[in-house]
Design an enzyme around this catalytic site. Structure first.
Site, PDB file in Angstrom:
ATOM      1  CG  LEU A 133      -1.878  -1.245   1.296  1.00 28.96           C
ATOM      2  CD1 LEU A 133      -2.794  -1.137   2.499  1.00 28.96           C
ATOM      3  CD2 LEU A 133      -2.667  -1.495   0.027  1.00 28.96           C
ATOM      4  CG  MET A 180       5.892   3.888   5.231  1.00 27.35           C
ATOM      5  SD  MET A 180       6.090   3.190   6.887  1.00 27.35           S
ATOM      6  CE  MET A 180       6.672   1.558   6.510  1.00 27.35           C
ATOM      7  CD  GLU A 181       8.872   5.993   0.713  1.00 27.27           C
ATOM      8  OE1 GLU A 181       8.079   5.554  -0.127  1.00 27.27           O
ATOM      9  OE2 GLU A 181       8.487   6.602   1.743  1.00 27.27           O
ATOM     10  CG  ASP A 226      24.434 -10.588   4.979  1.00 24.77           C
ATOM     11  OD1 ASP A 226      24.278 -11.788   5.285  1.00 24.77           O
ATOM     12  OD2 ASP A 226      24.886 -10.227   3.883  1.00 24.77           O
TER      13      ASP A 226
END
Length: 173
Positions: free
Chosen positions: A85, A123-124, A138
């Site tokens: 969304l 959100m970005e 990682d």
């Protein structure tokens, strides 16, 4: 109390839910395009030895912080592919600052995202920080599996109808 009505404070409506409770993408076509900026932060907590390995450039996988910066920028640009969304946005600027901090010990990750458009970039910015933190993990997990990612949050938002939002030191804790 005749003639007086009691005003109740209602929680703001969820914009991604329609009147029947179904998920929906918000229609932003009538909203004006304005400059919008969002800043988010997060922490990657590790041992002093692992932090020293990153700072000295001796990680077996290569440049940990440089790789995390690139991953974060790519993630910010692809947020609408990752978060349902979210509107796809033509971002005008994404910056990522990763600061090694011996006191944590670990890295402070801060992303700033800018767009001129009808919807915000919170959100970005949050996605950029999250992916930068995950990339750091990682790249060092073979050395230290107990690394922790903590405190990812929105620090500041400017632009749009809701105006300026800034976290104070007390609100972030």
């Amino acid at each position: 109390m005749a003639g007086k009505t009691k005003k109740s404070k209602q929680a703001p409506a969820l914009t991604h839910i329609d009147s029947s409770g179904e998920a929906r993408m918000v229609d932003v076509s009538e909203k004006p395009a304005t400059e919008r900026i969002a800043v988010a932060e997060g922490l990657v907590i590790m041992s002093k030895a692992t932090l020293e390995m990153i700072v000295s450039g001796n990680a077996k996988k290569g440049d940990v912080l440089g790789t995390a910066r690139i991953a974060a920028i790519m993630a910010a640009k692809r947020t609408s592919d990752l978060i349902p969304l979210c509107h796809p946005l033509a971002l005008s600027k994404v910056t990522l600052d990763i600061t090694p901090d011996k006191k944590l010990p670990g890295c402070r990750v801060r992303a700033s995202v800018k767009v001129t458009g009808p919807t915000g970039v919170e959100m970005e910015a949050l996605t950029a920080v999250s992916v930068a933190c995950l990339t750091i993990y990682d790249m060092i997990k073979a050395v230290e599996r107990g690394v922790r990612i903590e405190g990812i949050h929105l620090v500041e938002k400017k632009g749009g109808k809701s105006g300026h939002y800034l976290v104070t030191d007390n609100a972030a804790n």
